[in-house]
Design an enzyme around this catalytic site. Structure first.
Site, mmCIF file in Angstrom:
data_model
loop_
_atom_site.group_PDB
_atom_site.id
_atom_site.type_symbol
_atom_site.label_atom_id
_atom_site.label_comp_id
_atom_site.label_asym_id
_atom_site.label_seq_id
_atom_site.Cartn_x
_atom_site.Cartn_y
_atom_site.Cartn_z
ATOM 1 N N ASP A 107 0.661 -1.244 -0.002
ATOM 2 C CA ASP A 107 0.050 -0.118 0.258
ATOM 3 C C ASP A 107 0.790 1.326 -0.141
ATOM 4 O O ASP A 107 0.503 2.284 0.552
ATOM 5 C CB ASP A 107 -0.932 -0.007 1.065
ATOM 6 N N CYS B 281 -2.094 -2.927 7.604
ATOM 7 C CA CYS B 281 -2.068 -3.752 6.705
ATOM 8 C C CYS B 281 -0.517 -4.339 6.684
ATOM 9 O O CYS B 281 -0.660 -5.785 6.123
ATOM 10 C CB CYS B 281 -2.152 -3.043 5.159
ATOM 11 N N LYS C 285 -6.874 -4.890 -2.985
ATOM 12 C CA LYS C 285 -7.790 -5.453 -1.979
ATOM 13 C C LYS C 285 -8.835 -4.488 -1.421
ATOM 14 O O LYS C 285 -8.550 -3.409 -1.778
ATOM 15 C CB LYS C 285 -6.705 -6.185 -0.895
HETATM 16 C C1 VGL Z 1 -4.774 0.795 5.789
HETATM 17 C C2 VGL Z 1 -6.405 1.482 7.211
HETATM 18 C C3 VGL Z 1 -7.459 1.284 5.968
HETATM 19 C C4 VGL Z 1 -3.459 0.179 5.490
HETATM 20 C C5 VGL Z 1 -5.728 0.451 4.704
HETATM 21 O O1 VGL Z 1 -3.041 0.216 4.327
HETATM 22 O O2 VGL Z 1 -2.759 -0.125 6.496
HETATM 23 N N1 VGL Z 1 -5.385 1.049 6.847
HETATM 24 N N2 VGL Z 1 -7.115 0.736 4.886
#
Ligand code: VGL
Ligand code: ZN
Length: 228
Positions: free
Chosen positions: A24, A173, A124
């Site tokens: 991410d 994540c 995802k």
């Molecule tokens: C994430 C919160 C919501 C992350 C993704 O990538 O850690 N955190 N969506």
């Protein structure tokens, strides 16, 4: 000593069966983004160095990729604010600001690191009813199960036994991905200095939880030293 053990385990012979998972690294998780992770931009330069180093024969990246009506967005709940927590299908769910909406600028991978050699990008949290912190399984869905993303199968099919994880955010994540990877039977190592947390006070409990689950932690310097 732990450092020595780490070096032995990261030595070259394993490399063929090792993958790097970059979680991410998207505009919305970087400072100035919708869910900016404090100091998240500080991982960009060392991550660039790692991606251009040829240390890993297989690299997979992930993208948080929400539809606008996603259940994790506070904006989709009456009278809720970002960072509020609710119970959802029997589990705690943090409500987030709208972030990483499919096809938007905020959802793009930051172009600093060179993604050319990434073999696969796993997207995802596409299901509006279900969050997905982990790249391996979604969070709980309305039926109380955590559906796989297919990544574990992909890696096993490629004969991968060991996974290094880095990226954003450490406390969501990265942590969930590392723990699910352990549950799938992989050896898992988090590259600590290539991660940053949403909650900067989280590092201590994350380190503790990872150790308890059998996840190793190394620094990028350890890693480069081990493969020298
Ligand atoms: C994430 C919160 C919501 C992350 C993704 O990538 O850690 N955190 N969506
Ligand atoms: Zn998200």
């Amino acid at each position: 000593m732990r450092a020595k053990a780490t070096k032995e385990r990261t030595s070259l012979p394993d490399q063929e069966f090792t993958a790097l998972l970059v979680v991410d690294v998207q505009y919305d998780f970087l400072p100035g983004g919708a869910l900016g992770v404090p100091d998240g931009d500080q991982i960009l330069a060392p991550l660039s160095r790692l991606l251009s180093s040829n240390v890993f024969p297989l690299i997979v990246a992930t993208q948080d990729w929400h539809p606008p009506n996603h259940v994790s967005f506070a904006s989709n709940h009456r009278d809720k604010q970002p960072m509020d927590r609710i119970m959802l299908y029997g589990h705690e769910q943090t409500l987030w600001p709208d972030h990483c909406i499919q096809g938007t600028h905020g959802a793009k991978l930051h172009p600093g690191p060179d993604w050319t050699k990434v073999a696969a990008i796993i997207r995802k949290a596409l299901d509006p009813t279900t969050d997905s912190y982990s790249a391996i399984r979604n969070n709980w869905n309305p039926r109380g199960v955590r559906p796989p993303t297919g990544l574990a199968g992909y890696l096993k099919n490629r004969r991968i036994e060991r996974i290094f994880v880095c990226g954003l955010a450490l406390d969501f994540c990265v942590k969930w991905t590392a723990e699910d990877a352990i549950d799938e039977g992989f050896e898992v190592t988090v590259i600590w200095d290539l991660c940053r947390a949403i909650d900067s006070s989280a590092s201590e409990y994350v380190r503790h939880d990872l150790a308890e689950r059998g996840v190793e932690v190394v620094t990028l310097a350890d890693l480069f030293e081990a493969v020298k």
